[in-house]
Design a protein around this motif. Structure first.
Motif, mmCIF file in Angstrom:
data_model
loop_
_atom_site.group_PDB
_atom_site.id
_atom_site.type_symbol
_atom_site.label_atom_id
_atom_site.label_comp_id
_atom_site.label_asym_id
_atom_site.label_seq_id
_atom_site.Cartn_x
_atom_site.Cartn_y
_atom_site.Cartn_z
ATOM 1 N N LYS A 595 -26.320 16.331 56.886
ATOM 2 C CA LYS A 595 -25.960 17.379 55.929
ATOM 3 C C LYS A 595 -26.063 16.845 54.498
ATOM 4 O O LYS A 595 -26.034 15.637 54.264
ATOM 5 C CB LYS A 595 -24.541 17.880 56.194
ATOM 6 C CG LYS A 595 -24.381 18.558 57.560
ATOM 7 C CD LYS A 595 -22.963 19.050 57.765
ATOM 8 C CE LYS A 595 -22.828 19.735 59.124
ATOM 9 N NZ LYS A 595 -21.449 20.224 59.364
ATOM 10 N N GLU A 597 -24.249 17.157 50.706
ATOM 11 C CA GLU A 597 -23.039 17.555 49.985
ATOM 12 C C GLU A 597 -23.394 17.687 48.513
ATOM 13 O O GLU A 597 -23.719 16.704 47.844
ATOM 14 C CB GLU A 597 -21.953 16.506 50.185
ATOM 15 C CG GLU A 597 -20.622 16.862 49.540
ATOM 16 C CD GLU A 597 -19.602 15.759 49.736
ATOM 17 O OE1 GLU A 597 -18.668 15.946 50.539
ATOM 18 O OE2 GLU A 597 -19.750 14.694 49.082
ATOM 19 N N HIS A 599 -22.596 18.475 44.695
ATOM 20 C CA HIS A 599 -21.522 18.446 43.711
ATOM 21 C C HIS A 599 -21.982 19.160 42.434
ATOM 22 O O HIS A 599 -23.145 19.041 42.029
ATOM 23 C CB HIS A 599 -21.133 17.009 43.372
ATOM 24 C CG HIS A 599 -20.504 16.274 44.512
ATOM 25 N ND1 HIS A 599 -19.198 15.859 44.503
ATOM 26 C CD2 HIS A 599 -21.012 15.882 45.717
ATOM 27 C CE1 HIS A 599 -18.914 15.251 45.626
ATOM 28 N NE2 HIS A 599 -20.004 15.237 46.387
ATOM 29 N N ALA A 631 -24.906 27.076 54.981
ATOM 30 C CA ALA A 631 -24.097 26.484 53.914
ATOM 31 C C ALA A 631 -22.670 26.968 53.992
ATOM 32 O O ALA A 631 -22.390 28.081 54.458
ATOM 33 C CB ALA A 631 -24.700 26.825 52.551
ATOM 34 N N LYS A 634 -16.643 23.835 50.434
ATOM 35 C CA LYS A 634 -15.482 23.030 50.785
ATOM 36 C C LYS A 634 -15.041 22.247 49.540
ATOM 37 O O LYS A 634 -15.791 21.437 49.017
ATOM 38 C CB LYS A 634 -15.816 22.070 51.922
ATOM 39 C CG LYS A 634 -14.642 21.215 52.365
ATOM 40 C CD LYS A 634 -15.035 20.296 53.517
ATOM 41 C CE LYS A 634 -13.865 19.430 53.962
ATOM 42 N NZ LYS A 634 -14.247 18.514 55.072
ATOM 43 N N LYS A 637 -17.258 22.069 46.583
ATOM 44 C CA LYS A 637 -18.565 21.464 46.865
ATOM 45 C C LYS A 637 -19.290 22.326 47.874
ATOM 46 O O LYS A 637 -18.685 23.090 48.630
ATOM 47 C CB LYS A 637 -18.396 20.035 47.389
ATOM 48 C CG LYS A 637 -17.794 19.075 46.388
ATOM 49 C CD LYS A 637 -17.720 17.663 46.920
ATOM 50 C CE LYS A 637 -16.561 17.505 47.900
ATOM 51 N NZ LYS A 637 -15.242 17.574 47.239
ATOM 52 N N ILE A 639 -21.701 22.394 51.160
ATOM 53 C CA ILE A 639 -22.209 21.640 52.298
ATOM 54 C C ILE A 639 -23.386 22.425 52.875
ATOM 55 O O ILE A 639 -23.250 23.604 53.221
ATOM 56 C CB ILE A 639 -21.128 21.439 53.376
ATOM 57 C CG1 ILE A 639 -19.821 20.935 52.742
ATOM 58 C CG2 ILE A 639 -21.629 20.496 54.458
ATOM 59 C CD1 ILE A 639 -19.959 19.620 52.013
ATOM 60 N N TRP A 641 -26.941 22.436 55.488
ATOM 61 C CA TRP A 641 -27.633 21.822 56.617
ATOM 62 C C TRP A 641 -28.550 22.834 57.292
ATOM 63 O O TRP A 641 -28.488 24.034 57.015
ATOM 64 C CB TRP A 641 -26.611 21.281 57.621
ATOM 65 C CG TRP A 641 -25.900 22.343 58.417
ATOM 66 C CD1 TRP A 641 -26.225 22.817 59.653
ATOM 67 C CD2 TRP A 641 -24.744 23.087 57.994
ATOM 68 N NE1 TRP A 641 -25.356 23.790 60.050
ATOM 69 C CE2 TRP A 641 -24.433 23.982 59.048
ATOM 70 C CE3 TRP A 641 -23.956 23.084 56.846
ATOM 71 C CZ2 TRP A 641 -23.362 24.859 58.989
ATOM 72 C CZ3 TRP A 641 -22.880 23.963 56.783
ATOM 73 C CH2 TRP A 641 -22.593 24.834 57.835
#
Length: 679
Positions: A595, A597, A599, A631, A634, A637, A639, A641
């Motif tokens: 995945k 992440e 920011h 997506a 969290k 942010k 996430i 994949w």
């Protein structure tokens, strides 16, 4: 006549024009009547006798390839017993066959020639000239001539000071009129007339009396908290008195007809009386001027889009008039898709292209036809700052960015020199612009006229006249006419920002721009991403607008929200107001197993509009082949994949030209189009 150093009552004053092919009139039809000395004769009248002593190819350098010193014209100019001598030499010295080897001799040779003329029995007044332009199309321009030319211009300034003789700058304004130099070196009849008028002014002192720039007028706004510089023109040695509220200053017009005074900085306020008077010309008085913050709004059609054309225009016109916002439009006189007429071509020049509206704070035609985005911007600033806000808009529909950059700047790189020299279907120019020019020119590529979209034209016509005015900053909405080539635009945008900051003499001039909206046209996603990366330029800010776009209309009508977003950038970054001003901006991406992440900066309360799933988000491996991603959000942010990508490396969001991207922060600012691909 206003003055001459050799007043001769009831006697003809002889003027010797010494020079090279430009003085001679090479390339000008009917040279005997249209070369600059002949046109100067017409301007000066029967009390003067003007003689042309130009010799084509002549150098000032004695060791040059064709020294003026050896020519019969040089001896004839002395035998003429002149009362005034005008020297324009140096253009032929710039060649690599002369300059590198003998450049250290130039000043001494020039000073010797000046002394020779001054010591003639007629004791003439000697005036020397900074050279007329050599344009980038000259075949030796990038082979050293560009640098040689500037060295000679600098030396001529030194020579004038050393010899204590007058200096005429023939480079300006001719540098803004490349159409007057079809071979990049020799002026046409029109160019020769500009030379003649400059020389006429130097000889006679007649510059048409007291004049102020066209952007001065009733209801104008001067920039607060900074020295107030006021400029204008007048006849030589005319005493000029300036008064603004309780501040006064007096100066004298220079020999080239310009004058300038600096008044102390003032706090916001008004209305004040502003007057400029001269001892023998007309006086100019404005009864209501203000001191506040002044902004420049520029770009292409979406910035030019009028108040009366915007969404909810009737209610804006009815309810949102702010009498402390003062607007001023510079509108293009010629802008259409048909074949240009001779009348159109006559208006497409740097002196006549824009129509000036004058300043207004009323519910009138000036207001209704002013930029909707610029007005929304100024309206919000005024409400927050409670000071008068002045704003000038000179946006031109369809204009590419290169038309807004100065020739000085574009002559510095080979890529932009190519754009200057090849003005017909240049592959660096977006296809729409090339098509429009072809239609306007009736597909006749032999026409030497300028087009409004040609490189440097809108700078010459719309920015150069404003460069003595003090702006707080710039707002910019442009890019639709450069969207085919985002990498080129990146270079040109950086060039433009630096260029304007240089000309406005403000190295950190705030520059806030609009990211392109959303439409079904190729490459707009990549272009928006390129605009995002331009935020690395100091003192810039970007308003995202794709959520206010339209699938098929390049002119979405939701302009108020765009103007407000720009205003929040200024209020936060320039005026230090504690308000949010940006949506989420990509910061960095971590790879965590299978995945990514993501920011962000400005990601407080990261969420989607209406709580729906994230739209227009894609992921790719090292091969950069993107697929639709899954997506979730969290801790502010993202996430990302996809089961199709085992080793993800890259993500992109809102890259569809017409995007339904819906990622926002808690302030409901939309996230910018982004990718972490670095190219």
């Amino acid at each position: 006549m206003f003055f001459t150093t050799n007043p001769i009552c009831a006697q003809t004053i002889k003027v010797a024009c010494v020079g090279n092919s430009v003085t001679y009139g090479a390339g000008i039809k009917d040279r005997a009547t249209n070369a600059y000395p002949a046109q100067l004769q017409n301007l000066l009248g029967n009390n003067y006798e003007v003689a042309n002593f130009g010799f084509s190819g002549a150098t000032m350098l004695k060791n040059g390839h064709k020294p003026y010193w050896d020519k019969t014209e040089f001896k004839a100019s002395q035998n003429f017993a002149p009362n005034i001598v005008i020297i324009h030499l140096g253009l032929n010295d710039q060649g690599n066959n002369n300059w590198p080897k003998h450049k250290d001799e130039f000043i001494a040779d020039y000073l010797e020639m000046i002394a020779l003329y001054i010591n003639l029995p007629s004791k003439p007044r000697v005036i020397i000239c900074k050279m007329t332009p050599t344009f980038s199309g000259h075949h030796w321009f990038e082979e050293g001539m560009r640098e040689n030319f500037q060295e000679i211009q600098d030396k001529i300034e030194t020579i004038a000071k050393t010899a204590n003789v007058e200096l005429i700058n023939l480079h300006e304004p001719l540098y803004r009129f490349p159409e007057y130099f079809p071979d990049n070196l020799h002026p046409t009849k029109q160019g020769a007339y500009v030379i003649a008028t400059k020389v006429y002014g130097a000889i006679s002192g007649d510059f048409g009396g007291l004049k102020l720039p066209e952007y001065y007028g009733e209801n104008m706004v001067f920039q607060r908290n900074e020295p107030i510089i006021i400029t204008g023109t007048a006849n030589t040695s005319e005493v000029i008195s300036v008064s603004l509220h309780n501040n006064k200053a007096t100066t004298k017009a220079t020999k080239n007809g310009t004058w300038q005074v600096t008044l102390p900085a003032m706090k916001a306020g008004g209305a004040y009386k502003f007057s400029v008077t001269s001892q023998s010309s007309k006086n100019i008085t404005f009864n209501k001027v203000f001191v506040g913050d002044v902004w420049l709004a520029s770009g292409q059609s979406n910035m030019d889009w009028k108040v009366h054309q915007m969404q909810s225009a009737p209610s804006v016109v009815k309810d949102s008039l702010n009498s402390n916002v003062f607007v001023f439009s510079m509108d293009a006189k010629v802008l259409h898709g048909n074949k240009y007429t001779q009348q159109d071509f006559a208006k497409i020049n740097a002196n006549d292209y824009f129509k000036y509206s004058g300043w207004s704070n009323q519910k009138d035609e000036v207001f209704k036809n002013f930029s909707a985005i610029a007005y929304a911007y100024a309206y919000r600033l005024q409400k927050e700052l409670n000071v008068p806000i002045g704003i000038i808009c000179n946006a031109v529909g369809g204009s590419p960015i290169q038309s807004w950059i100065s020739r000085e700047r574009m002559e510095k790189t080979h890529e932009t020199i190519s754009m200057l020299n090849d003005l017909w279907l240049n592959p660096l120019v977006d296809s729409w612009n090339s098509k429009r020019k072809s239609e306007n020119f009736n597909f006749n590529k032999n026409l030497k006229n300028r087009h409004p979209y040609d490189p440097t034209f809108l700078f010459d016509a719309g920015i150069s006249p404003l460069k003595n005015f003090n702006f707080k900053g710039v707002i910019w909405y442009q890019g639709e006419s450069n969207a085919e080539r985002e990498d080129l635009y990146t270079r040109l945008f950086k060039m433009l920002v630096n260029d304007w900051r240089t000309h406005f003499k403000k190295p950190e001039l705030p520059f806030y721009y609009v990211q392109l909206s959303s439409i079904n046209r190729p490459n707009w996603g990549a272009f928006r991403n390129a605009q995002r990366k331009l935020l690395t330029i100091k003192n810039t800010g970007m308003a995202v607008s794709y959520d206010a776009g339209h699938k098929t209309d390049v002119h979405p009508t939701q302009k108020w929200i765009v103007g407000e977003r720009l205003s929040k950038i200024a209020l936060a970054k320039l005026y230090n107001k504690p308000i949010a001003f940006s949506g989420p901006l990509l910061d960095f991406v971590n790879v965590i197993d299978s995945k990514l992440e993501v920011h962000f900066k400005h990601a407080e309360g990261l969420k989607t509009l209406n709580g729906n799933e994230i739209n227009d988000i894609e992921i790719a491996g090292a091969n950069k082949v993107f697929v639709k991603a899954m997506a979730k959000i969290k801790n502010d942010k993202l996430i990302v994949w996809s089961p199709k990508i085992e080793n993800p490396r890259f993500v992109r969001y809102a890259f569809s030209s017409f995007t339904n991207g819906n990622l926002i922060n808690k302030y409901r600012f939309p996230a910018s189009t982004f990718t972490n691909i670095i190219e």
